[in-house]
Design a protein around this motif. Sequence first.
Motif, mmCIF file in Angstrom:
data_model
loop_
_atom_site.group_PDB
_atom_site.id
_atom_site.type_symbol
_atom_site.label_atom_id
_atom_site.label_comp_id
_atom_site.label_asym_id
_atom_site.label_seq_id
_atom_site.Cartn_x
_atom_site.Cartn_y
_atom_site.Cartn_z
ATOM 1 N N LYS A 1 -0.678 0.503 9.223
ATOM 2 C CA LYS A 1 -1.729 1.523 9.080
ATOM 3 C C LYS A 1 -1.781 2.046 7.650
ATOM 4 C CE LYS A 1 -2.512 6.349 10.150
ATOM 5 N NZ LYS A 1 -2.017 7.520 10.870
ATOM 6 N N TYR A 2 -0.607 2.371 7.081
ATOM 7 C CA TYR A 2 -0.581 2.896 5.713
ATOM 8 C C TYR A 2 -1.123 1.861 4.727
ATOM 9 C CZ TYR A 2 2.431 6.560 7.618
ATOM 10 O OH TYR A 2 2.942 7.603 8.353
ATOM 11 N N ILE A 3 -0.715 0.633 4.894
ATOM 12 C CA ILE A 3 -1.204 -0.431 3.999
ATOM 13 C C ILE A 3 -2.715 -0.540 4.098
ATOM 14 C CG2 ILE A 3 -1.189 -2.918 3.542
ATOM 15 C CD1 ILE A 3 1.760 -2.880 4.584
ATOM 16 N N SER A 4 -3.234 -0.573 5.317
ATOM 17 C CA SER A 4 -4.675 -0.703 5.531
ATOM 18 C C SER A 4 -5.454 0.431 4.875
ATOM 19 C CB SER A 4 -4.959 -0.747 7.033
ATOM 20 O OG SER A 4 -6.336 -0.738 7.279
ATOM 21 N N ARG A 5 -4.973 1.668 5.046
ATOM 22 C CA ARG A 5 -5.670 2.823 4.476
ATOM 23 C C ARG A 5 -5.709 2.749 2.949
ATOM 24 N NH1 ARG A 5 -6.043 3.021 9.363
ATOM 25 N NH2 ARG A 5 -6.199 4.884 10.646
ATOM 26 N N ILE A 6 -4.597 2.334 2.350
ATOM 27 C CA ILE A 6 -4.530 2.257 0.887
ATOM 28 C C ILE A 6 -5.390 1.115 0.364
ATOM 29 C CG2 ILE A 6 -2.992 1.767 -1.056
ATOM 30 C CD1 ILE A 6 -0.825 3.377 0.553
ATOM 31 N N ILE B 1 -9.900 -0.938 -2.851
ATOM 32 C CA ILE B 1 -11.020 -1.878 -2.954
ATOM 33 C C ILE B 1 -12.350 -1.132 -3.130
ATOM 34 C CG2 ILE B 1 -12.339 -3.662 -1.721
ATOM 35 C CD1 ILE B 1 -9.548 -4.577 -2.774
ATOM 36 N N LYS B 2 -12.550 -0.064 -2.368
ATOM 37 C CA LYS B 2 -13.828 0.662 -2.396
ATOM 38 C C LYS B 2 -13.980 1.612 -3.570
ATOM 39 C CE LYS B 2 -14.883 0.769 2.535
ATOM 40 N NZ LYS B 2 -15.061 1.626 3.706
ATOM 41 N N ARG B 3 -12.883 2.238 -4.030
ATOM 42 C CA ARG B 3 -13.012 3.359 -4.946
ATOM 43 C C ARG B 3 -12.558 3.098 -6.381
ATOM 44 N NH1 ARG B 3 -10.392 8.409 -2.387
ATOM 45 N NH2 ARG B 3 -11.650 9.412 -3.986
ATOM 46 N N SER B 4 -11.880 1.995 -6.631
ATOM 47 C CA SER B 4 -11.381 1.743 -7.995
ATOM 48 C C SER B 4 -12.526 1.525 -8.966
ATOM 49 C CB SER B 4 -10.472 0.509 -8.003
ATOM 50 O OG SER B 4 -9.268 0.783 -7.347
ATOM 51 N N LYS B 5 -12.337 2.019 -10.189
ATOM 52 C CA LYS B 5 -13.353 1.831 -11.228
ATOM 53 C C LYS B 5 -13.415 0.381 -11.691
ATOM 54 C CE LYS B 5 -13.620 6.519 -12.723
ATOM 55 N NZ LYS B 5 -13.571 7.498 -13.763
ATOM 56 N N ASP C 1 4.299 -5.454 0.022
ATOM 57 C CA ASP C 1 3.405 -5.292 1.166
ATOM 58 C C ASP C 1 1.960 -5.546 0.761
ATOM 59 O OD1 ASP C 1 5.370 -4.659 3.105
ATOM 60 O OD2 ASP C 1 5.480 -2.620 2.317
ATOM 61 N N ALA C 2 1.601 -5.216 -0.469
ATOM 62 C CA ALA C 2 0.279 -5.539 -1.015
ATOM 63 C C ALA C 2 0.409 -5.674 -2.528
ATOM 64 C CB ALA C 2 -0.748 -4.464 -0.671
ATOM 65 N N THR C 3 -0.366 -6.587 -3.072
ATOM 66 C CA THR C 3 -0.401 -6.842 -4.510
ATOM 67 C C THR C 3 -1.846 -6.716 -4.961
ATOM 68 O OG1 THR C 3 1.444 -8.394 -4.291
ATOM 69 C CG2 THR C 3 0.130 -8.545 -6.304
ATOM 70 N N PHE C 4 -2.076 -5.949 -6.018
ATOM 71 C CA PHE C 4 -3.425 -5.731 -6.536
ATOM 72 C C PHE C 4 -3.552 -6.295 -7.949
ATOM 73 C CE2 PHE C 4 -2.572 -2.332 -3.524
ATOM 74 C CZ PHE C 4 -3.707 -2.354 -2.734
ATOM 75 N N ALA C 5 -4.707 -6.884 -8.230
ATOM 76 C CA ALA C 5 -5.018 -7.390 -9.567
ATOM 77 C C ALA C 5 -6.517 -7.280 -9.775
ATOM 78 C CB ALA C 5 -4.574 -8.843 -9.708
ATOM 79 N N ALA C 6 -6.927 -7.114 -11.026
ATOM 80 C CA ALA C 6 -8.357 -7.061 -11.333
ATOM 81 C C ALA C 6 -9.012 -8.369 -10.907
ATOM 82 C CB ALA C 6 -8.566 -6.817 -12.826
#
Length: 192
Positions: free
Chosen positions: A49-54, A59-63, A90-95
């Motif tokens: 749940k925490y992963i999904s919310r973040i 995805i929606k709000r980052s500039k 648990d999750a990896t983010f990249a531009a």
Amino acid sequence: MTAMAHEPLTQEEVLLEWFLALDTPEGFRAELVEGEIVVTPPPDGDHEKYISRIVRQVIKRSKTEMDFSGNKGLRLKRAEAWPTDHVIPDATFAAVEADLFGGAHSWMPCDGVTMVLEVTSTKPKADREVKRRCYARAGIPFHLLVDRDTAEVTLLGDPRQDDYSQRCTVPFGKPLPLPEPFGFDLDTSDFL
């Protein structure tokens, strides 16, 4: 013709070979962290749940438009030791423009990763301390930690050697400012 003598494998090389050949039960995850093989069971629903919310917010709000991968294996360079850490955030983010995940192998280098997310699980010390050191050594700009035991969310930034020099912690329910390239306040109100 004389057969060439092969150098015996070092303990670290044997460990890495054994780790890479490891066949974990379905849903379990194996990581090689600071020379230790760590196996964790499948996560519970609150963890997901925490992963999904973040992920949804990033995805929606980052500039900057972000891609994410859940459970992507990262090879993290180590300053003084061998073998290379093999960690699965648990999750990896990249531009999106970095295009890191398309065509990546099971274990990819961490170059270009913007942020990793960890939610504490059955081995919270590994999530709080050991992985933090690994991510800092690898130069990953941001590490976001959701600590379910303390009901806090922490953003670590500015990696320096074995740790991060910046830390911002808020209790569940309070907004957590995420700097550029994200540029928004993470809403943690539904973490309560």
